[in-house]
Design an enzyme around this catalytic site. Structure first.
Site, PDB file in Angstrom:
ATOM      1  N   CYS A  78       0.800  -1.228   0.000  1.00  0.00           N
ATOM      2  CA  CYS A  78       0.000   0.000   0.000  1.00  0.00           C
ATOM      3  C   CYS A  78       0.830   1.275   0.000  1.00  0.00           C
ATOM      4  CB  CYS A  78      -0.926   0.003   1.218  1.00  0.00           C
ATOM      5  SG  CYS A  78      -0.065  -0.092   2.804  1.00  0.00           S
ATOM      6  N   GLN A  79       2.155   1.178   0.152  1.00  0.00           N
ATOM      7  CA  GLN A  79       2.974   2.390   0.271  1.00  0.00           C
ATOM      8  C   GLN A  79       2.799   3.359  -0.897  1.00  0.00           C
ATOM      9  OE1 GLN A  79       4.037  -0.658   0.834  1.00  0.00           O
ATOM     10  NE2 GLN A  79       4.993  -0.760   2.848  1.00  0.00           N
TER      11      GLN A  79
END
Length: 348
Positions: A78-79
């Site tokens: 998700c970064q």
């Protein structure tokens, strides 16, 4: 035979196995976990009794058990989609930006009966052209009925104020997101989750559990945490303890650092730096230290005996902090698994 026993679940971007473990707790059989970080192999295989495959999605053949109903689950890193990432506005610069597209294409190729995806809720703010919008569109083009929305962790039994985007899609018929199981008055708290773990000092390790280990504190930070109250901020400290950056006007809004958690409420959202006192409100409610690695794992929904590393391996804060902090919270995974189980029963 129960419905879930005749289902084969494959977990993409599986990491340490939080998502798979939630499904396993609900009776599902895990066929495989797929991830490029081979350091997660031990945790995934040991706790989920399923093979770990270190392979790129583009090289993946069908890993499902023949003859079973197929469920494809996953949480793409998700970064690149987080507003806290410096690159998220220029997503094309990060190769991980396109993993959602790869996920959708794999689903369209393998045609599992059900697909579920979990990620940061910030994905909902993006318009057409973003990988998440493309993810939904690709599933719909492949014949899936899709439901997605935000789930709040405490409403599903997680002792952490974590909100996540959850998507469920099915070829079998209309789908729904799981309904909350806990009213606000019954939200699980920090004390309920970790209050029975052995007290340890900063820099200490529980002799009965190597992961119940807390990072050491400097003399200054030890004085700071002793001056901190649960739920308070560094504004409560004597002036000589306040960091120079917070004394400047530009730093005075950063109040969610160097803080203690409140024992009678769910924990704040954990990051991969939850073991660091200066990285957020990660101070223990009553002990003069930051969270231990085990406490972080328990607040993520893992059982106190979940094995993350082999018995003879080094217990490193950075490595295990990432593994635990990046995991899908187990309680939220269980909620999704229960919803999918009910959906499969309705279409058995």
């Amino acid at each position: 035979m129960t419905v879930e026993a005749g289902v084969s679940v494959v977990d993409l971007f599986c990491g340490a196995g939080g998502l798979s473990h939630g499904f396993r707790r609900e009776g599902f059989s895990i066929a495989a976990g797929i991830d490029l970080d081979d350091r997660c192999r031990y945790a995934f295989e040991t706790n989920n009794h399923a093979p770990f495959t270190c392979r790129d999605l583009e090289e993946l053949a069908s890993p499902f058990r023949p003859g079973a109903r197929k469920v494809l689950i996953g949480c793409a890193p998700c970064q690149p989609y987080s507003p806290y990432s410096r690159k998220y506005r220029r997503g094309g610069d990060d190769p991980k930006w396109h993993l959602l597209t790869d996920f959708a294409q794999l689903a369209a190729d393998l045609k599992p009966d059900v697909v579920s995806m979990e990620n940061v809720p910030h994905l909902l703010t993006f318009r057409q052209g973003h990988p998440f919008r493309g993810f939904v569109a690709r599933l719909e083009e492949a014949g899936y009925q899709v439901a997605f929305g935000k789930l709040y962790g405490p409403a599903y039994g997680l002792p952490q104020q974590r909100t996540r985007l959850v998507l469920v899609a099915s070829l079998l018929g209309p789908v729904a997101l799981p309904a909350p199981t806990h009213a606000p008055a019954a939200y699980p708290t920090v004390d309920e989750a970790i209050g029975n773990l052995a007290p340890i000092p900063a820099g200490g390790t529980d002799i009965a559990d190597r992961l119940h280990r807390a990072q050491n504190l400097s003399r200054l930070n030890l004085a700071r945490i002793r001056a901190s109250r649960p739920g308070g901020t560094w504004e409560d400290w004597p002036e000589h303890l306040v960091a120079p950056c917070h004394q400047r006007h530009t730093g005075r809004t950063f109040r969610a650092v160097y803080g203690r958690m409140e024992g009678d409420r769910p924990a704040p959202t954990l990051t991969t730096q939850f073991f660091s006192y200066g990285s957020g409100r990660f101070g223990h409610p009553s002990q003069d230290r930051a969270l231990s690695l085990r406490e972080g794992a328990v607040l993520q929904g893992f059982a106190p005996d979940y094995a993350f590393v082999p018995p003879d391996a080094e217990v490193g804060f950075e490595r295990l902090g990432r593994m635990i902090g990046n995991a899908v919270p187990v309680a939220m995974a269980q909620a999704v698994a229960r919803s999918i189980k009910a959906h499969l029963q309705d279409h058995s």
